[in-house]
Design a protein around this motif. Structure first.
Motif, mmCIF file in Angstrom:
data_model
loop_
_atom_site.group_PDB
_atom_site.id
_atom_site.type_symbol
_atom_site.label_atom_id
_atom_site.label_comp_id
_atom_site.label_asym_id
_atom_site.label_seq_id
_atom_site.Cartn_x
_atom_site.Cartn_y
_atom_site.Cartn_z
ATOM 1 N N VAL A 201 0.427 -1.133 0.246
ATOM 2 C CA VAL A 201 -0.094 0.532 0.228
ATOM 3 C C VAL A 201 1.123 1.004 0.212
ATOM 4 C CG1 VAL A 201 -1.749 0.855 1.296
ATOM 5 C CG2 VAL A 201 -1.699 -1.330 1.161
ATOM 6 N N THR A 202 0.797 1.721 -0.583
ATOM 7 C CA THR A 202 1.336 3.670 -1.119
ATOM 8 C C THR A 202 0.102 4.541 -0.404
ATOM 9 O OG1 THR A 202 2.936 2.913 -2.556
ATOM 10 C CG2 THR A 202 2.748 4.990 -1.725
ATOM 11 N N PHE A 203 0.329 5.586 -0.050
ATOM 12 C CA PHE A 203 -0.719 6.543 0.667
ATOM 13 C C PHE A 203 0.173 7.280 0.312
ATOM 14 C CE2 PHE A 203 -4.095 9.776 1.990
ATOM 15 C CZ PHE A 203 -4.726 9.168 1.062
ATOM 16 N N GLY A 204 -0.157 9.458 0.336
ATOM 17 C CA GLY A 204 0.459 10.805 0.578
ATOM 18 C C GLY A 204 1.083 10.941 -1.320
ATOM 19 N N GLN A 205 1.814 12.196 -0.611
ATOM 20 C CA GLN A 205 2.743 12.730 -2.135
ATOM 21 C C GLN A 205 3.483 13.166 -1.146
ATOM 22 O OE1 GLN A 205 -0.021 15.440 -4.002
ATOM 23 N NE2 GLN A 205 -1.166 13.288 -5.386
ATOM 24 N N SER B 235 7.073 14.305 0.045
ATOM 25 C CA SER B 235 7.954 13.751 1.794
ATOM 26 C C SER B 235 6.584 13.267 2.634
ATOM 27 C CB SER B 235 8.435 15.008 2.676
ATOM 28 O OG SER B 235 6.699 16.117 2.345
ATOM 29 N N ASP B 236 5.734 13.567 2.132
ATOM 30 C CA ASP B 236 4.581 13.007 3.685
ATOM 31 C C ASP B 236 4.218 11.239 3.127
ATOM 32 O OD1 ASP B 236 4.367 15.312 4.707
ATOM 33 O OD2 ASP B 236 2.802 16.055 3.383
ATOM 34 N N GLN B 237 4.912 10.776 1.579
ATOM 35 C CA GLN B 237 4.315 9.647 1.396
ATOM 36 C C GLN B 237 4.738 8.461 1.950
ATOM 37 O OE1 GLN B 237 5.580 7.070 -2.523
ATOM 38 N NE2 GLN B 237 4.077 8.413 -3.589
ATOM 39 N N VAL B 238 4.010 7.461 2.445
ATOM 40 C CA VAL B 238 4.010 6.635 3.201
ATOM 41 C C VAL B 238 3.908 5.108 2.653
ATOM 42 C CG1 VAL B 238 3.314 4.819 5.360
ATOM 43 C CG2 VAL B 238 3.149 7.762 5.128
ATOM 44 N N ASN B 239 4.807 4.063 2.609
ATOM 45 C CA ASN B 239 4.768 3.222 2.301
ATOM 46 C C ASN B 239 4.752 1.683 2.938
ATOM 47 O OD1 ASN B 239 5.513 4.241 -0.818
ATOM 48 N ND2 ASN B 239 7.116 4.871 0.578
ATOM 49 N N ALA B 240 3.745 1.002 2.882
ATOM 50 C CA ALA B 240 3.577 -0.175 3.454
ATOM 51 C C ALA B 240 3.877 -1.836 2.899
ATOM 52 C CB ALA B 240 2.776 -0.040 4.567
ATOM 53 N N ILE B 241 4.038 -2.512 3.976
ATOM 54 C CA ILE B 241 4.079 -3.653 3.438
ATOM 55 C C ILE B 241 3.558 -4.501 4.874
ATOM 56 C CG2 ILE B 241 5.397 -5.989 2.910
ATOM 57 C CD1 ILE B 241 6.659 -4.674 1.389
ATOM 58 N N ALA B 242 2.427 -5.598 4.598
ATOM 59 C CA ALA B 242 2.169 -6.417 5.603
ATOM 60 C C ALA B 242 1.686 -7.760 4.829
ATOM 61 C CB ALA B 242 0.785 -5.928 5.702
ATOM 62 N N ARG C 129 10.230 6.125 2.254
ATOM 63 C CA ARG C 129 11.287 5.633 1.325
ATOM 64 C C ARG C 129 10.368 4.211 0.195
ATOM 65 N NH1 ARG C 129 15.133 1.534 1.053
ATOM 66 N NH2 ARG C 129 15.272 0.797 3.373
ATOM 67 N N SER C 130 10.827 3.962 -1.180
ATOM 68 C CA SER C 130 10.605 3.087 -1.322
ATOM 69 C C SER C 130 11.012 2.025 -0.636
ATOM 70 C CB SER C 130 10.739 2.898 -2.628
ATOM 71 O OG SER C 130 10.365 2.057 -3.373
ATOM 72 N N ILE C 131 10.129 0.971 -0.850
ATOM 73 C CA ILE C 131 10.104 -0.344 -0.395
ATOM 74 C C ILE C 131 10.197 -1.615 -0.411
ATOM 75 C CG2 ILE C 131 10.467 0.266 2.359
ATOM 76 C CD1 ILE C 131 7.511 -1.170 2.841
ATOM 77 N N LEU D 241 15.444 -5.728 -1.593
ATOM 78 C CA LEU D 241 15.794 -7.307 -1.422
ATOM 79 C C LEU D 241 17.092 -5.725 0.538
ATOM 80 C CD1 LEU D 241 16.281 -9.652 -0.089
ATOM 81 C CD2 LEU D 241 18.144 -10.034 -1.569
ATOM 82 N N GLU D 242 17.081 -5.507 1.118
ATOM 83 C CA GLU D 242 16.957 -4.648 2.539
ATOM 84 C C GLU D 242 18.509 -5.441 2.633
ATOM 85 O OE1 GLU D 242 15.706 -2.365 3.166
ATOM 86 O OE2 GLU D 242 14.204 -2.263 2.487
ATOM 87 N N ARG D 243 19.513 -4.998 2.246
ATOM 88 C CA ARG D 243 20.902 -6.110 2.303
ATOM 89 C C ARG D 243 21.535 -4.751 2.979
ATOM 90 N NH1 ARG D 243 22.499 -9.011 -1.844
ATOM 91 N NH2 ARG D 243 21.334 -9.163 -3.743
ATOM 92 N N SER D 244 21.425 -3.881 4.075
ATOM 93 C CA SER D 244 21.921 -3.304 4.868
ATOM 94 C C SER D 244 20.980 -3.173 5.413
ATOM 95 C CB SER D 244 21.545 -1.577 4.429
ATOM 96 O OG SER D 244 20.337 -1.035 4.474
ATOM 97 N N SER D 245 21.124 -4.041 5.559
ATOM 98 C CA SER D 245 20.221 -4.404 6.898
ATOM 99 C C SER D 245 19.789 -6.115 6.569
ATOM 100 C CB SER D 245 18.542 -3.946 6.635
ATOM 101 O OG SER D 245 17.600 -4.178 6.394
ATOM 102 N N PHE D 246 20.521 -6.878 6.818
ATOM 103 C CA PHE D 246 20.670 -8.652 6.405
ATOM 104 C C PHE D 246 21.109 -9.320 7.719
ATOM 105 C CE2 PHE D 246 21.496 -9.808 2.094
ATOM 106 C CZ PHE D 246 19.856 -10.655 2.298
#
Length: 294
Positions: A69-73, A75-82, A128-130, A134-139
């Motif tokens: 889900v993405t909502f907003g524009q 700097s106020d845009q939120v990207n979410a994964i469930a 930010r876009s997620i 693949l979150e390599r920086s947070s592996f």
């Protein structure tokens, strides 16, 4: 008050505590990402986040348990994964996600990025876009295990790794709705191993394989009879008892479209592993707060 009266009220109190405990989700991982910044109360970003959280409540037609889900524009845009575990039914999935959203409101009241994972579902959001990343920086995974060792560690580990390799291949080959697999393998002189692996379905086959292979339990849980690895993109678990419901590993036959809210008017095992008492779940927040992870 006599003994019988005191015993009655004590019994009621204990029943109440047990009821509360059983109604709570089994928390595996939580993290508020501080370096992504904060939002202020009643801001547009908070309104976007609230709108995303509320969008999960009524989408019971989604029978594969994955939401982008993405909502907003701007700097106020939120990207979410469930993501719900592949064997969780739609009603329980929505309840779990809503519990996660409510807990994130409390745990991370003004952070622009956060993640919370229960045994049955995971919810993460960021400014930010997620998606498909693949979150390599947070592996870095959260590892936990039950503290019981196999009698024949070599045979147990060989069987477990072969089972995980099979399940990882099966899950990674799933489609954009579900990347999930479960399986059982017999072990000489031991109880059979039951295992589960899952990726967020926005990952490619190669990304899913890479994520699950990096987080293989052998990095932390050598010879343990039960263990888990939980990360932002994938998770796996194994036990010597069945902990999941039998369900097809593949995608649903008639997947519902991904919801879109309508506009309103490498870590070292010693650092990331943590032993847990059997029957409990440990919490370990891993990864550097200075590195964007979610």
């Amino acid at each position: 008050m006599g003994f019988s009266g005191k015993f009655f009220f004590v019994s009621l109190f204990l029943i109440h505590l047990l009821t509360l405990a059983s109604s709570q989700q089994e928390l595996e991982l939580k993290k508020c990402l501080l370096d992504r910044g904060n939002f202020t109360s009643n801001s547009t970003y908070q309104a976007s986040l609230n709108h995303i959280f509320s969008s999960f409540t009524s989408d019971i037609e989604n029978d594969y348990g994955f939401y982008k889900v993405t909502f907003g524009q701007n700097s106020d845009q939120v990207n979410a994964i469930a993501l719900c575990r592949g064997d969780v039914i739609p009603g329980d999935c929505i309840n779990c996600i809503n519990d996660a959203a409510a807990e994130l409101r409390s745990l991370c009241p003004n952070q622009k990025a956060a993640i919370l994972s229960y045994a049955n579902c995971m919810l993460r959001y960021s400014d930010r876009s997620i998606f498909g990343i693949l979150e390599r920086s947070s592996f870095k995974f959260h590892y936990s295990w039950n503290g019981y060792k196999a009698k024949n560690i070599t045979a147990f580990n060989d069987t477990l790794n072969n089972l995980l390799d099979t399940l990882i291949s099966r899950a990674a080959s799933g489609d954009s709705h579900r990347k999930f697999a479960t399986g059982t393998a017999a072990v000489p002189d031991s109880e059979p191993i039951h295992a589960l692996v899952q990726c967020t379905p926005d990952l490619s086959q190669q990304q899913c394989t890479s994520c699950l292979s990096f987080g293989k339990i052998k990095l932390c849980c050598d010879g343990e009879l039960g263990g888990r690895a939980v990360g932002p993109n994938c998770n796996l678990r194994f036990e010597t008892y069945s902990f999941y419901d039998p369900t097809p590993d593949g995608p649903s036959t008639s997947p519902a479209p991904l919801p879109r809210p309508a506009p309103p008017q490498s870590p070292s095992p010693s650092d990331d592993a943590h032993k847990v008492v059997p029957g409990t779940v440990s919490l370990l927040l891993v990864g550097s707060e200075s590195t964007p992870e979610f």
